[in-house]
Design a protein around this motif. Sequence first.
Motif, PDB file in Angstrom:
ATOM      1  N   LYS B 257       0.819  -1.214   0.000  1.00  0.00           N
ATOM      2  CA  LYS B 257       0.000   0.000   0.000  1.00  0.00           C
ATOM      3  C   LYS B 257       0.853   1.266   0.000  1.00  0.00           C
ATOM      4  N   ALA B 258       2.051   1.170  -0.598  1.00  0.00           N
ATOM      5  CA  ALA B 258       3.010   2.273  -0.544  1.00  0.00           C
ATOM      6  C   ALA B 258       2.406   3.596  -1.014  1.00  0.00           C
ATOM      7  N   SER B 259       1.709   3.564  -2.129  1.00  0.00           N
ATOM      8  CA  SER B 259       1.263   4.842  -2.699  1.00  0.00           C
ATOM      9  C   SER B 259      -0.259   4.940  -2.727  1.00  0.00           C
ATOM     10  N   LEU B 260      -0.906   4.198  -1.821  1.00  0.00           N
ATOM     11  CA  LEU B 260      -2.360   4.121  -1.881  1.00  0.00           C
ATOM     12  C   LEU B 260      -3.040   5.441  -1.514  1.00  0.00           C
ATOM     13  N   ASN B 261      -2.318   6.330  -0.835  1.00  0.00           N
ATOM     14  CA  ASN B 261      -2.951   7.610  -0.472  1.00  0.00           C
ATOM     15  C   ASN B 261      -2.442   8.768  -1.333  1.00  0.00           C
ATOM     16  N   PHE B 262      -1.954   8.464  -2.550  1.00  0.00           N
ATOM     17  CA  PHE B 262      -1.412   9.518  -3.413  1.00  0.00           C
ATOM     18  C   PHE B 262      -2.481  10.236  -4.229  1.00  0.00           C
ATOM     19  N   LEU B 263      -3.644   9.617  -4.368  1.00  0.00           N
ATOM     20  CA  LEU B 263      -4.630  10.098  -5.341  1.00  0.00           C
ATOM     21  C   LEU B 263      -5.066  11.537  -5.083  1.00  0.00           C
ATOM     22  N   MET B 264      -5.638  11.757  -3.908  1.00  0.00           N
ATOM     23  CA  MET B 264      -6.239  13.069  -3.642  1.00  0.00           C
ATOM     24  C   MET B 264      -5.212  14.198  -3.622  1.00  0.00           C
ATOM     25  N   PRO B 265      -4.063  14.034  -2.904  1.00  0.00           N
ATOM     26  CA  PRO B 265      -3.106  15.150  -2.878  1.00  0.00           C
ATOM     27  C   PRO B 265      -2.637  15.561  -4.274  1.00  0.00           C
ATOM     28  N   ALA B 266      -2.488  14.579  -5.173  1.00  0.00           N
ATOM     29  CA  ALA B 266      -2.028  14.915  -6.529  1.00  0.00           C
ATOM     30  C   ALA B 266      -3.071  15.752  -7.247  1.00  0.00           C
ATOM     31  N   TYR B 267      -4.335  15.316  -7.215  1.00  0.00           N
ATOM     32  CA  TYR B 267      -5.390  16.097  -7.862  1.00  0.00           C
ATOM     33  C   TYR B 267      -5.530  17.463  -7.210  1.00  0.00           C
ATOM     34  N   ALA B 268      -5.386  17.509  -5.868  1.00  0.00           N
ATOM     35  CA  ALA B 268      -5.503  18.792  -5.162  1.00  0.00           C
ATOM     36  C   ALA B 268      -4.446  19.760  -5.671  1.00  0.00           C
ATOM     37  N   ALA B 269      -3.198  19.285  -5.768  1.00  0.00           N
ATOM     38  CA  ALA B 269      -2.113  20.177  -6.206  1.00  0.00           C
ATOM     39  C   ALA B 269      -2.385  20.693  -7.610  1.00  0.00           C
ATOM     40  N   VAL B 270      -2.769  19.792  -8.525  1.00  0.00           N
ATOM     41  CA  VAL B 270      -3.000  20.207  -9.903  1.00  0.00           C
ATOM     42  C   VAL B 270      -4.156  21.207  -9.976  1.00  0.00           C
ATOM     43  N   TYR B 271      -5.236  20.929  -9.264  1.00  0.00           N
ATOM     44  CA  TYR B 271      -6.415  21.793  -9.387  1.00  0.00           C
ATOM     45  C   TYR B 271      -6.275  23.113  -8.645  1.00  0.00           C
ATOM     46  N   ILE B 272      -5.481  23.127  -7.553  1.00  0.00           N
ATOM     47  CA  ILE B 272      -5.199  24.426  -6.932  1.00  0.00           C
ATOM     48  C   ILE B 272      -4.394  25.263  -7.931  1.00  0.00           C
ATOM     49  N   GLY B 273      -3.484  24.611  -8.647  1.00  0.00           N
ATOM     50  CA  GLY B 273      -2.720  25.302  -9.695  1.00  0.00           C
ATOM     51  C   GLY B 273      -3.618  25.828 -10.796  1.00  0.00           C
ATOM     52  N   ILE B 274      -4.572  25.000 -11.236  1.00  0.00           N
ATOM     53  CA  ILE B 274      -5.475  25.427 -12.317  1.00  0.00           C
ATOM     54  C   ILE B 274      -6.336  26.606 -11.863  1.00  0.00           C
ATOM     55  N   ALA B 275      -6.740  26.581 -10.588  1.00  0.00           N
ATOM     56  CA  ALA B 275      -7.601  27.659 -10.088  1.00  0.00           C
ATOM     57  C   ALA B 275      -6.925  29.007 -10.263  1.00  0.00           C
ATOM     58  N   VAL B 276      -5.615  29.027 -10.093  1.00  0.00           N
ATOM     59  CA  VAL B 276      -4.915  30.311 -10.170  1.00  0.00           C
ATOM     60  C   VAL B 276      -4.408  30.595 -11.589  1.00  0.00           C
ATOM     61  N   PHE B 277      -3.924  29.570 -12.287  1.00  0.00           N
ATOM     62  CA  PHE B 277      -3.321  29.795 -13.606  1.00  0.00           C
ATOM     63  C   PHE B 277      -4.273  29.570 -14.773  1.00  0.00           C
ATOM     64  N   LYS B 278      -5.477  29.080 -14.488  1.00  0.00           N
ATOM     65  CA  LYS B 278      -6.492  28.849 -15.523  1.00  0.00           C
ATOM     66  C   LYS B 278      -6.204  27.649 -16.415  1.00  0.00           C
ATOM     67  N   LYS B 279      -5.039  27.081 -16.300  1.00  0.00           N
ATOM     68  CA  LYS B 279      -4.776  25.825 -17.019  1.00  0.00           C
ATOM     69  C   LYS B 279      -3.712  25.051 -16.252  1.00  0.00           C
ATOM     70  N   PRO B 280      -3.609  23.736 -16.510  1.00  0.00           N
ATOM     71  CA  PRO B 280      -2.627  22.954 -15.766  1.00  0.00           C
ATOM     72  C   PRO B 280      -1.204  23.361 -16.152  1.00  0.00           C
ATOM     73  N   THR B 281      -0.465  23.903 -15.197  1.00  0.00           N
ATOM     74  CA  THR B 281       0.905  24.318 -15.492  1.00  0.00           C
ATOM     75  C   THR B 281       1.855  23.736 -14.456  1.00  0.00           C
TER      76      THR B 281
END
Lengths: 506, 345
Positions: B257-281
Amino acid sequence: METTKLRMQGIQKEFAGIKALDGVNFELQHGEVHALLGINGAGKSTLIKILSGVYKKDAGLIQLDGKSIEINNPQDAINNGIATVYQDPQMIPSFTGYENIYLGTETEKKGLFPRINKRKIRKKAEALLERFPVNIDLTQPVSELSAVEKEIIAVLRALSKEMTVLILDEPTSILTETETEVLFRLIHVLKERNVAIIYITHRLEEIYQIADRLTILRNGNNVATLSTNDDETKNHLAVAELMIGKKLDKIYPEKSASVGNEFFTADNFALEGSFQNISFKLHRGEILGIFGLVGSGVEELGKSLFGVIPKTSGIIRMNGEELSINSASEAIHNGIFLVPGDRRHEGQINDEPIYFNVSLSNLKRISDATGLIQHKKEKRFVQELADQVQLAARSISQEVSLLSGGNQQKVVISKGLFTESQVYIFAEPTVGVDVGAKTGIYHLIRKLAEQGKAIIIISSDCEEVFGMCDQAMVLYKGRVTLQKSVHECRLEEMLLCGVTGGKTSE
Amino acid sequence: MNDKKGMIFSDTFKPIIIFIMMIVLMFILFSFFEYDKGFLTSRNMRMLFTHMSISAITALGLTYVIAVGHFDMSFYLVGCLAAMTTSYLNKTDLMMNSFMLGNIHAFVIPAVFAGIAVGCLWGLISGIAVGIYKLDDMVTTIGTGFIAFGMAYFYTKGSFIYDNFLSSGITEINDAKWFTIPFPIILMVGLYCISFFILSRSKYGRCFYATGSNKVAAVFSGVRVKTYIIVAFIICAGFTSLAAIMTTAAQGVGNVKASLNFLMPAYAAVYIGIAVFKKPTVIGTFFGALFSAIMLNGFTLMALPFYLGDLIIAAAMIIAIIASKIDWASIKRKKSVPAPTIHAN
């Protein structure tokens, strides 16, 4: 019939300063099939959209059964008994025919979960079929039905709501010939039941089969209303002349006299189900125009030459060498570029700036060996192109979605110019472009030809092909019905080959 | 053309300024309230960034997939398979017979790369399914992901792998330092720099974004759309595999279960970025990951229970998605001039 069912008088409609309809008069009798004819941009669809409440008229009068009515939205139209059936009606595919007919009107009972009695709906549908006898199995899910059966269900849906005026918008353009027969039989039944029908089509020969009268629109005016029994009307050429008008506008650039060597040729090019036996020889500096209506295969032809839709057979040669093109990137690599007809979906990346769009097809030209983009070089190139095509934009960093139709088209053309291709294919180059920008685009295309490029214009606008091109080709249902030099052919002849396949009566 | 310079300036730098302000604000808050708990010590900062590097590398991979307009629900499960593959190879006898490179056994290196390669293979499969066969990305990647997760159990039937972990030198992936900077941080910064140049400065980046914005137009422009979708999925799976192996090294045990809790933090980081930059950067994702990491670290120091961390970051992601749906520009425009309308007739 004695009285007029529907009368439209002095209808006007303007879009962004361009008059789409300029005082159109139209009359529909009880139990009449009245065909509406006109080339692209004549105002047919605008008139229909006003009648069905999609657009609001700027001025004019609409009378139904002698009473003035106002149609401000689609609901108004339905309340007045005016129904529109489009060529691809929207339905719920998994529902059966009768469920779709009574969708939303299953029951009069109110409440959150009114009981729907399927048997009752079925009985109602059967009663409806008795009144309008047509051979259709309503117990099948709609997804299993053919195109014509879907259209019939859409018509029945309108009839179930006691509609008295029915608008059929190019109903046969996606139907086969036997399917068309089925639809015509239903139209005859409707006529007997006193339903008035407005029938829009591009296909001239159909009109003589089912319509009583026809009205021709041109440039937002109604030119003539004729009875299909008149001798004059039976002369296709005369009708075609009425559709086009006698004189051509002076918006097309001069044609060049000299052409270069033979450059781009196709031999027996074919795509199964769309077009067959396309052969042409295109010289440098020459413009080949391919005219065909929606569904004639012209759209697919452009995409096939560009490699987006793989061809079934045939050979393309450039400079005598055979090309094998299976994708757009291969086509661009070989020096062929298609300026697509559907800009919003195929031409532009909407939410990106102008420079992003222009350089996209030839990124090699502005990047170094590692693939990094040299922004200064890019800005310089794109600015030069923007000036060349006279792009009206605040800056080249502006998003393309904020530009007008004509300027968007200029961006897509700039993208083509940036690839420095040898063969340019323009599909519907001036759709959604206003008249002023049209002339600019035509001159750009001619200038490209003068630089020695080989050019193909694919268009459903007959006049455009006639005005712009050196060679003409006309497609009708996937077959070439006319192919010769534009100098040797008449516009009416071209239009006729496109709308009837060249069968002239009398 | 007068406001051209101004426009480019504001377009690129406004979001960065917003982010820096947000992060500085958080720093000030946490330093103020948790000064006595050692928030601003260099030890804590090192820990913060080391923790961040794992979620940041995963999010960076996901940025590619979001950039081509798709979703990946498999990467966190693929990471488990990759981590188990590396752990299993690390346990083999071959390992202890190999020569030493510094204080690690040379065989550790192929073991790590084998793990990443297995991850990339899964990315390739998902990419082909989505890019070429046009299967639905969500459902397909849930499928491929759980196949990978199931296969991760094959090695040991799910039990932990302790063998050789302390002796092979694999833990150096987490522990090694270069001028006092931990190796995970160096890895993160390196991958972010490369990705920044790929996505924001190169012709390849243009093609990734064109694919994501309008696939059909990209095809008509000669972009090899299928290739870019496949590559995006491979990068996503590969980066996650690397992050999962780093986690394994940090924990010192091979865990299914090494990376079983990676899902949400990854999406959170990308979408917080999109919220500010308007696209995935790349920059947006970096700030998104940093934002979450600071919050987590601050809350840990406050001794809040661990499960509250996920809860708060997930809430931040939802707020970010809502914020990205609001068209600020049009609100401003409505106040001054009406938005230009385009007529299609």
